[in-house]
Design a protein around this motif. Structure first.
Motif, PDB file in Angstrom:
ATOM      1  N   CYS A  17      52.055  89.325  30.073  1.00  0.00           N
ATOM      2  CA  CYS A  17      50.485  89.183  30.275  1.00  0.00           C
ATOM      3  C   CYS A  17      50.232  87.790  31.185  1.00  0.00           C
ATOM      4  O   CYS A  17      50.868  86.894  30.873  1.00  0.00           O
ATOM      5  CB  CYS A  17      50.077  89.286  28.939  1.00  0.00           C
ATOM      6  N   GLN A  18      49.566  87.901  31.876  1.00  0.00           N
ATOM      7  CA  GLN A  18      48.967  86.702  32.686  1.00  0.00           C
ATOM      8  C   GLN A  18      48.072  86.024  32.029  1.00  0.00           C
ATOM      9  O   GLN A  18      48.047  84.750  32.499  1.00  0.00           O
ATOM     10  CB  GLN A  18      48.409  87.346  34.204  1.00  0.00           C
ATOM     11  N   GLY A  19      47.142  86.282  31.108  1.00  0.00           N
ATOM     12  CA  GLY A  19      46.046  85.424  30.529  1.00  0.00           C
ATOM     13  C   GLY A  19      45.723  86.122  29.333  1.00  0.00           C
ATOM     14  O   GLY A  19      46.058  87.354  28.805  1.00  0.00           O
ATOM     15  N   GLN A  22      44.181  89.945  29.242  1.00  0.00           N
ATOM     16  CA  GLN A  22      45.341  90.878  29.146  1.00  0.00           C
ATOM     17  C   GLN A  22      45.992  90.781  27.801  1.00  0.00           C
ATOM     18  O   GLN A  22      46.201  92.071  27.367  1.00  0.00           O
ATOM     19  CB  GLN A  22      46.524  90.526  30.264  1.00  0.00           C
ATOM     20  N   ARG A  23      46.095  89.698  27.321  1.00  0.00           N
ATOM     21  CA  ARG A  23      46.640  89.601  25.855  1.00  0.00           C
ATOM     22  C   ARG A  23      45.629  90.364  25.014  1.00  0.00           C
ATOM     23  O   ARG A  23      46.244  91.102  24.025  1.00  0.00           O
ATOM     24  CB  ARG A  23      46.921  88.365  25.405  1.00  0.00           C
TER      25      ARG A  23
END
Length: 137
Positions: A17-19, A22-23
């Motif tokens: 996940c990028q950030g 997304q999480r």
């Protein structure tokens, strides 16, 4: 201690996940995997105190292994519970006592994004888990 397969899958998914957005989406998806508890299981004895949301936690013992079941009315917390269960279920009492669960949530990249009330709720769940383990010993 090696990770159970489902916990390893969770770690890989959350690491990608990028950030936080997304999480959070992934967290809610994990929460959808939790099996609901029956009305009789959602009783005061199984309720976790100290959570703003409704949370229930049960323990089942099979030989030396412990299996937890949990549910919450809050979507993000349900995801946290799902991630907690993939890390702890199927472990022995000794393994559970050696586990650093706050570190597990830090590895997933979730610890720093939790609001104070969610952190407190998660801590209440971990405390209740320890109480259940102690009474199950």
């Amino acid at each position: 201690m090696s990770l159970p397969t489902s916990a390893q899958a969770a770690l890989e998914a959350f690491s990608a996940c990028q950030g936080w957005e997304q999480r959070a989406r992934l967290l809610m998806q994990w929460g959808e995997q939790l099996a609901p508890l029956s009305d009789s299981e959602r009783c005061e004895d199984n309720r976790v105190s100290g959570c703003e949301s409704q949370v229930w936690l049960l323990i089942e013992t099979t030989g030396q292994y412990r299996q937890f079941r949990a549910y919450s009315d809050a979507r993000l917390l349900r995801g946290m519970l799902a991630l907690l269960l993939v890390r702890v279920n199927g472990l022995t009492l000794t393994e559970l006592q050696q586990l650093d669960l706050p570190d597990w949530f830090a590895q997933l990249g979730l610890a720093r994004n939790l609001s104070p009330s969610r952190s407190n709720g998660l801590q209440a769940v971990l405390t209740r888990m320890q109480q259940l383990l102690a009474s199950d010993d």
